[in-house]
Scaffold this active site. Structure first.
Site, PDB file in Angstrom:
ATOM      1  N   ASP A 126      11.193  -4.991  81.571  1.00 28.42           N
ATOM      2  CA  ASP A 126      11.416  -6.277  82.249  1.00 28.42           C
ATOM      3  C   ASP A 126      11.311  -7.385  81.211  1.00 28.42           C
ATOM      4  OD1 ASP A 126      10.749  -8.602  84.242  1.00 28.42           O
ATOM      5  OD2 ASP A 126      11.020  -6.884  85.564  1.00 28.42           O
ATOM      6  N   SER A 140      13.566  -6.923  93.284  1.00 23.71           N
ATOM      7  CA  SER A 140      12.622  -6.927  92.162  1.00 23.71           C
ATOM      8  C   SER A 140      11.181  -6.842  92.616  1.00 23.71           C
ATOM      9  CB  SER A 140      12.739  -8.234  91.356  1.00 23.71           C
ATOM     10  OG  SER A 140      13.754  -8.164  90.402  1.00 23.71           O
ATOM     11  N   ASN A 198     -12.096  -8.567  92.675  1.00 22.95           N
ATOM     12  CA  ASN A 198     -12.739  -9.451  91.703  1.00 22.95           C
ATOM     13  C   ASN A 198     -12.898 -10.867  92.246  1.00 22.95           C
ATOM     14  OD1 ASN A 198     -10.035 -10.100  91.645  1.00 22.95           O
ATOM     15  ND2 ASN A 198      -9.930 -10.438  89.436  1.00 22.95           N
ATOM     16  N   ASP A 238      -6.070 -12.239  86.564  1.00 22.07           N
ATOM     17  CA  ASP A 238      -5.973 -11.141  87.526  1.00 22.07           C
ATOM     18  C   ASP A 238      -5.217  -9.922  86.969  1.00 22.07           C
ATOM     19  OD1 ASP A 238      -7.118 -10.645  89.934  1.00 22.07           O
ATOM     20  OD2 ASP A 238      -5.573 -11.595  91.164  1.00 22.07           O
ATOM     21  N   HIS A 252       8.917 -13.543  85.859  1.00 21.58           N
ATOM     22  CA  HIS A 252       9.362 -12.380  86.638  1.00 21.58           C
ATOM     23  C   HIS A 252       8.562 -11.136  86.253  1.00 21.58           C
ATOM     24  CE1 HIS A 252      12.211  -9.007  87.500  1.00 21.58           C
ATOM     25  NE2 HIS A 252      12.474  -9.715  88.584  1.00 21.58           N
TER      26      HIS A 252
END
Ligand code: CA
Length: 444
Positions: free
Chosen positions: A164, A390, A235, A173, A221
């Site tokens: 990608d 996607s 978390n 994260d 993306h």
């Protein structure tokens, strides 16, 4: 939606250039009508063809070799590799002149692929992660929540490749879940894992041909895709991926104007090589991109991944250039439409169970549906909601990794069977996909 580019390569340069300067010199307007790099072809010769024979064949199109692509994965299986060739001729004319010439095994355009995100839109706080749930108002999600409740939240010893754009590896994260262990924390300036790429700590950038896989906010993306597969869960921050723990490796080949066949092949082979020679437990690659026509070079690369036991999970694509969904059984969309047995092709559904208006379909070429409208995930700037096949695809890639984390002995064939065999029948996907169902990982 990014548009494809016409890269203005200088015939004199030995290395493919894809710099920011080149991009800004080539406004987006160029592209959509021209899905391949102009004045450039990929040529593969019959094994054993002499240098003179090769030169004579290339002379027919005034061809100038820019680069020989011979990856480690090709060497492993004794494949010939191919040449990226510049020609003053129009691509289709060059192909016509070279077809059937003695010693020429194949010639094809160097297609330009773009990612398959349809749009970004406002996310709904109450349904931020609808794709991860499987009950109540979120009944059309993939029900990762049930797997998590059973204690199945993935494993860092399971790997996936993200083919990608780059991904923001140090996002709060994602941090720790994107890395190549053969280089991470090792010696700077040294090819510690001996794969031919120095300091591919998080992966490699085949668009820029450097180690910097994350190049800034343009890599939104790829960052979004990574979050759906493996954003840190539990978390207290942001989102959770299908896997809270997994190891992702960036094989970046999409730049601001898309990516080429030559670089896609290198990216696919890079991941394959990390499994076959470096021994990483790689189960799948995520391929949320598409475009161009049939490429033998890309087909062959996907097949090398297949032989290595790596699933190739591909977006069905977001319609044709007008955005209208198409049946890709009759009008192929690549790579989703290749017939390699390791491909799982994914359509997008929305939170009400409908197939997305933009989502391609096909009972042969598209396997199942997954959440792909209003999907909240990680972005360079924080978090946000995107839509597209996607976004559906990484739910399935995440599913492959999650299954492997609880079924250590599972082969690629086993994992594909588990994913396709556990779908929930869904009316909107009936007659549109091979399984007629949507992703369901509740039992993974
Ligand atoms: Ca390396």
């Amino acid at each position: 939606m990014l548009t494809a580019c016409k890269k203005d390569l200088k015939p004199s340069s030995g290395v493919e250039e894809f710099s920011e300067a080149t991009r800004s010199d080539n406004p987006v307007a160029q592209a959509a009508s021209d899905p391949y790099v102009s004045n450039e072809v990929l040529v593969r010769f019959v094994e054993g063809t002499s240098e003179t024979g090769r030169a004579n064949a290339l002379a027919r199109i005034g061809g100038n070799v820019q680069e020989k692509v011979l990856t480690n994965a090709m060497k492993q299986v004794g494949a010939e590799g191919f040449y990226v060739v510049r020609t003053p001729l129009a691509v289709l004319m060059a192909i016509d002149k070279m077809k059937g010439v003695e010693g020429v095994a194949s010639i094809e355009p160097n297609y330009v692929y773009t990612h398959d995100a349809a749009s970004n839109d406002t996310y709904y706080l109450n349904n931020q992660l609808w794709g991860m749930y499987g009950g109540g108002t979120n009944q059309y999600g993939c029900d990762a929540d049930a797997a998590w409740t059973a204690g199945h939240t993935g494993s860092s010893s399971v790997y996936v490749g993200i083919i990608d754009e780059g991904a923001k590896f140090d996002h709060e994260d994602l941090s720790g879940n994107i890395k190549n262990p053969g280089e991470f924390g090792k010696t700077a300036g040294v090819d510690d894992d001996g794969n031919g790429y120095i300091d591919d700590i998080y992966g490699w950038d085949f668009a820029g041909n450097d180690k910097t896989t994350y190049d800034g906010t343009g890599d939104d993306h790829g960052t979004h895709v990574a979050g759906t597969i493996g954003a840190l869960g539990g978390n207290g921050k942001g989102v959770a991926g299908v896997n809270w723990n997994v190891t992702m490796i960036s094989a970046k080949f999409l730049g601001a104007n898309g990516g080429t066949t030559a670089n896609a092949v290198k990216a696919v082979d890079y991941i394959t090589d990390l499994k076959t020679r470096r021994g990483l437990n790689i189960v799948a690659t995520n391929n949320s991109w598409g475009g161009g026509g049939y490429s033998q070079a890309l087909y062959d690369a996907i097949e090398r991944a297949n032989q290595a036991g790596i699933l190739f999970i591909a977006a069905a694509g977001n319609g044709n250039q007008g955005g209208k969904a198409i049946n890709i059984d009759s009008r192929p969309s690549y790579p989703a439409s290749y017939n390699n047995s390791n491909i799982i092709s994914v359509a997008a559904i929305s939170s009400n169970g409908a197939i997305a208006s933009f989502s391609n379909y096909g009972t042969i070429s598209v396997d199942l549906g997954a959440p792909g409208v209003g999907i909240y995930s990680t972005l360079p700037s924080g978090y946000g909601s995107y839509s597209g096949t996607s976004m559906a695809t990484p739910h399935v890639t995440g599913a492959a990794a999650l299954y492997k984390s609880t079924h250590a002995a599972a082969t690629a064939v086993d994992i594909k069977s588990a994913i396709l065999g556990s779908v929930t029948p869904t009316a909107s996907l009936n007659g549109k996909t091979a399984t007629g169902g949507r992703l369901n990982v509740s039992g993974f």
